[in-house]
Design an enzyme around this catalytic site. Structure first.
Site, PDB file in Angstrom:
ATOM      1  N   TYR A   1      -0.345  -0.458  10.319  1.00 56.26           N
ATOM      2  CA  TYR A   1      -0.572  -0.796   8.901  1.00 56.26           C
ATOM      3  C   TYR A   1       0.675  -0.442   8.086  1.00 56.26           C
ATOM      4  O   TYR A   1       1.172  -1.250   7.301  1.00 56.26           O
ATOM      5  CB  TYR A   1      -1.804  -0.036   8.406  1.00 56.26           C
ATOM      6  CG  TYR A   1      -2.300  -0.411   7.026  1.00 56.26           C
ATOM      7  CD1 TYR A   1      -2.249  -1.730   6.564  1.00 56.26           C
ATOM      8  CD2 TYR A   1      -2.848   0.549   6.180  1.00 56.26           C
ATOM      9  CE1 TYR A   1      -2.723  -2.077   5.298  1.00 56.26           C
ATOM     10  CE2 TYR A   1      -3.325   0.216   4.919  1.00 56.26           C
ATOM     11  CZ  TYR A   1      -3.261  -1.088   4.483  1.00 56.26           C
ATOM     12  OH  TYR A   1      -3.722  -1.421   3.227  1.00 56.26           O
TER      13      TYR A   1
ATOM     14  N   SER B   1       0.848  -1.192   0.000  1.00 58.50           N
ATOM     15  CA  SER B   1       0.000   0.000   0.000  1.00 58.50           C
ATOM     16  C   SER B   1       0.886   1.245   0.000  1.00 58.50           C
ATOM     17  O   SER B   1       2.059   1.180   0.418  1.00 58.50           O
ATOM     18  CB  SER B   1      -0.857  -0.026   1.271  1.00 58.50           C
ATOM     19  OG  SER B   1      -1.340   1.259   1.566  1.00 58.50           O
TER      20      SER B   1
HETATM   21  N1  LIG Z   1      -8.722  -0.974  -0.343  1.00 58.16           N
HETATM   22  C1  LIG Z   1      -7.724  -0.130  -0.398  1.00 58.16           C
HETATM   23  O1  LIG Z   1      -7.899   1.092  -0.508  1.00 58.16           O
HETATM   24  C2  LIG Z   1      -6.299  -0.622  -0.356  1.00 58.16           C
HETATM   25  C3  LIG Z   1      -5.253   0.277  -0.565  1.00 58.16           C
HETATM   26  C4  LIG Z   1      -3.947  -0.174  -0.527  1.00 58.16           C
HETATM   27  C5  LIG Z   1      -3.680  -1.522  -0.305  1.00 58.16           C
HETATM   28  N2  LIG Z   1      -4.720  -2.389  -0.088  1.00 58.16           N
HETATM   29  C6  LIG Z   1      -4.401  -3.789   0.189  1.00 58.16           C
HETATM   30  O2  LIG Z   1      -5.091  -4.630  -0.715  1.00 58.16           O
HETATM   31  C7  LIG Z   1      -5.420  -5.872  -0.078  1.00 58.16           C
HETATM   32  C8  LIG Z   1      -6.915  -6.136  -0.207  1.00 58.16           C
HETATM   33  O3  LIG Z   1      -7.624  -5.032   0.349  1.00 58.16           O
HETATM   34  P1  LIG Z   1      -9.218  -4.950   0.268  1.00 58.16           P
HETATM   35  O4  LIG Z   1      -9.589  -3.539   0.498  1.00 58.16           O
HETATM   36  O5  LIG Z   1      -9.722  -5.642  -0.956  1.00 58.16           O
HETATM   37  O6  LIG Z   1      -9.614  -5.812   1.576  1.00 58.16           O
HETATM   38  P2  LIG Z   1     -11.006  -6.432   2.043  1.00 58.16           P
HETATM   39  O7  LIG Z   1     -12.142  -5.920   1.236  1.00 58.16           O
HETATM   40  O8  LIG Z   1     -11.042  -6.286   3.518  1.00 58.16           O
HETATM   41  O9  LIG Z   1     -10.827  -7.985   1.673  1.00 58.16           O
HETATM   42  C9  LIG Z   1      -9.900  -8.756   2.354  1.00 58.16           C
HETATM   43  C10 LIG Z   1     -10.081 -10.203   1.919  1.00 58.16           C
HETATM   44  O10 LIG Z   1      -9.118 -11.007   2.605  1.00 58.16           O
HETATM   45  C11 LIG Z   1      -9.793 -12.027   3.373  1.00 58.16           C
HETATM   46  N3  LIG Z   1      -8.915 -12.237   4.530  1.00 58.16           N
HETATM   47  C12 LIG Z   1      -8.541 -11.336   5.474  1.00 58.16           C
HETATM   48  N4  LIG Z   1      -7.666 -11.876   6.333  1.00 58.16           N
HETATM   49  C13 LIG Z   1      -7.482 -13.152   5.917  1.00 58.16           C
HETATM   50  C14 LIG Z   1      -6.684 -14.224   6.389  1.00 58.16           C
HETATM   51  N5  LIG Z   1      -5.885 -14.086   7.466  1.00 58.16           N
HETATM   52  N6  LIG Z   1      -6.706 -15.408   5.720  1.00 58.16           N
HETATM   53  C15 LIG Z   1      -7.497 -15.558   4.623  1.00 58.16           C
HETATM   54  N7  LIG Z   1      -8.266 -14.576   4.137  1.00 58.16           N
HETATM   55  C16 LIG Z   1      -8.271 -13.394   4.778  1.00 58.16           C
HETATM   56  C17 LIG Z   1     -11.176 -11.450   3.624  1.00 58.16           C
HETATM   57  O11 LIG Z   1     -12.169 -12.419   3.853  1.00 58.16           O
HETATM   58  P3  LIG Z   1     -12.439 -13.004   5.346  1.00 58.16           P
HETATM   59  O12 LIG Z   1     -12.537 -11.804   6.256  1.00 58.16           O
HETATM   60  O13 LIG Z   1     -13.686 -13.794   5.233  1.00 58.16           O
HETATM   61  O14 LIG Z   1     -11.237 -13.837   5.670  1.00 58.16           O
HETATM   62  C18 LIG Z   1     -11.435 -10.773   2.267  1.00 58.16           C
HETATM   63  O15 LIG Z   1     -11.764 -11.716   1.286  1.00 58.16           O
HETATM   64  C19 LIG Z   1      -4.924  -5.732   1.366  1.00 58.16           C
HETATM   65  O16 LIG Z   1      -3.639  -6.289   1.478  1.00 58.16           O
HETATM   66  C20 LIG Z   1      -4.864  -4.235   1.570  1.00 58.16           C
HETATM   67  O17 LIG Z   1      -3.939  -3.875   2.568  1.00 58.16           O
HETATM   68  C21 LIG Z   1      -6.018  -1.971  -0.105  1.00 58.16           C
END
Ligand SMILES: NC(=O)c1ccc[n+]([C@@H]2O[C@H](COP(=O)([O-])OP(=O)(O)OC[C@H]3O[C@@H](n4cnc5c(N)ncnc54)[C@H](OP(=O)(O)O)[C@@H]3O)[C@@H](O)[C@H]2O)c1
Length: 270
Positions: free
Chosen positions: A154, A141
Site C-alpha cells: 500500500y 494516503s
Molecule cells: N479510508 C481511509 O482511511 C483512507 C485513508 C487514506 C487514503 N485513502 C484512500 O482513499 C481512497 C478511497 O478509500 P475508501 O476508504 O473510500 O475506499 P472504499 O470504501 O474501499 O471504496 C473504494 C471505491 O472504489 C471502487 N473501486 C475499487 N477498485 C476499483 C477499480 N479498479 N475500478 C473502479 N472502481 C473501483 C469501489 O467499488 P467496487 O469495489 O464496486 O469497484 C468503491 O466504490 C483510496 O484511494 C484509499 O487508498 C483512504
C-alpha cells in the site's frame, strides 16, 4: 456563484466511501458528476442516493485499471456532459501483512489497482482536461509519507503516485492544467471495506468506531478546497502534517518514532 457550478467531475471509485462523499459534496456545490465503481449494484445504490439531483449525476460501471474501461469511462462522460473539468483519481485498495509473509501477488494487485487505476483514467482524460484547463487530483494516503510496517504494498503503490504527479505537473505546465496530490489520514470506513491479505485473498477491515478518524465529509471538503485553490499538495490531519514535516527533514527520526510505536501498527489500519 460557486466555483464548481456546472463543472464536470469524474470520481473514480465513487460507489461508496470517500469517493461517494466527494461526489455528494461536488453536486451540493453545483457540479455535474460521473460516478464509477466495478460492482453494478453498489454503483446503482450510490446513484439512487443522489436521486434528488438525478439530472446532474451519471454512472459508469467498470474497472479503471483496465485501459479500455478507463477510455470508455471518459467517453461516456464526454457523451453525457460534453466536457471534463476534474478527474479525481480516488480508486485505491489497502493491504495487510509484513513483507516476509506476503505473496508477491499482493504487490501486483496493489500496483494494478492503485497505480494503473490512476494512470489509465489520467491518460484517457488528459486531452479533455487540457481543453478546460481543469484539474487532476490523486488521492494518496499518509502511508505514502514514510513506509509503514504491515502496509508495504500500500505504501509503495501510493508513493508511486508522487512520481506520476511530479512528472505530470512539469509535462503539463505549458497546458495550464492543475495536478494535485492529497495525503489522506485515517478516515471513517464503510462496514464492508476490504483490504488484500498476505496470501492475496480479500479480507474485511475491522471497525474504526473506537478510533479517532476523520469523517468522510471532512476529507471531501478538503478535496474541494484543493480543487478550488488548485494547490499542489495537501496533507490531512495534524499528525499527518507533523509526519510530513519531520520526514522531509529528519527521516531517521520518523523511523525511530515508528519503531517505538510498533504496537500501534498491529492492525495497520490506515
Ligand atoms: N479510508 C481511509 O482511511 C483512507 C485513508 C487514506 C487514503 N485513502 C484512500 O482513499 C481512497 C478511497 O478509500 P475508501 O476508504 O473510500 O475506499 P472504499 O470504501 O474501499 O471504496 C473504494 C471505491 O472504489 C471502487 N473501486 C475499487 N477498485 C476499483 C477499480 N479498479 N475500478 C473502479 N472502481 C473501483 C469501489 O467499488 P467496487 O469495489 O464496486 O469497484 C468503491 O466504490 C483510496 O484511494 C484509499 O487508498 C483512504
Amino acid at each position: 456563484m460557486s466555483y464548481f457550478q456546472n463543472k464536470v467531475a469524474i470520481i473514480t471509485g465513487s460507489s461508496r466511501g470517500i469517493g461517494l462523499s466527494i461526489a455528494k459534496e461536488l453536486v451540493a456545490n453545483g457540479a455535474l458528476v460521473m460516478l464509477n465503481g466495478r460492482d453494478e449494484n453498489r454503483l446503482h445504490a450510490a446513484q439512487n442516493s443522489l436521486s434528488d439531483v438525478a439530472d446532474r449525476v451519471a454512472a459508469f460501471a467498470g474497472d479503471v485499471a483496465i485501459e479500455e474501461t478507463a477510455n470508455a469511462l471518459i467517453a461516456a462522460c464526454l457523451e453525457r456532459f460534453g466536457k471534463i473539468d476534474f478527474l479525481i483519481n480516488n480508486v485505491g485498495v489497502s493491504s495487510r501483512g509484513n513483507i516476509g509473509a506476503l505473496s508477491p501477488s499482493v504487490f501486483r494487485l496493489l500496483f494494478e489497482s492503485n497505480v494503473m487505476g490512476s494512470v489509465c483514467p489520467t491518460i484517457a482524460a488528459l486531452p479533455s482536461i487540457r481543453q478546460t484547463k481543469g484539474s487532476i487530483l490523486f488521492i494518496s494516503s499518509l502511508v505514502a509519507v514514510h513506509g509503514l510496517p504491515g502496509l508495504a504494498p500500500y505504501s509503495a503503490s501510493k508513493m508511486s503516485l508522487r512520481g506520476i504527479v511530479e512528472s505530470l505537473r512539469i509535462e503539463e505546465a505549458k497546458n495550464h492544467i492543475h495536478v494535485g496530490l492529497i495525503y489522506v489520514g485515517m478516515t471513517e470506513i464503510v462496514t464492508d471495506k476490504e483490504a488484500i491479505a498476505a496470501d492475496g485473498s480479500t479480507t474485511v477491515l475491522a471497525s474504526r468506531a473506537d478510533k479517532k478518524v476523520q469523517s468522510l465529509q471532512e476529507v471531501s471538503k478538503a478535496v474541494l478546497k484543493q480543487l478550488r485553490k488548485r494547490t499542489y499538495r495537501s496533507v490531512l490531519t495534524p499528525l499527518g502534517k507533523i509526519n510530513a514535516f519531520l520526514q522531509a527533514l529528519f527521516p531517521l527520526l520518523v523511523e525511530k518514532i515508528i519503531l517505538k510505536n510498533l504496537h500501534k501498527f498491529d492492525e495497520g489500519n490506515k
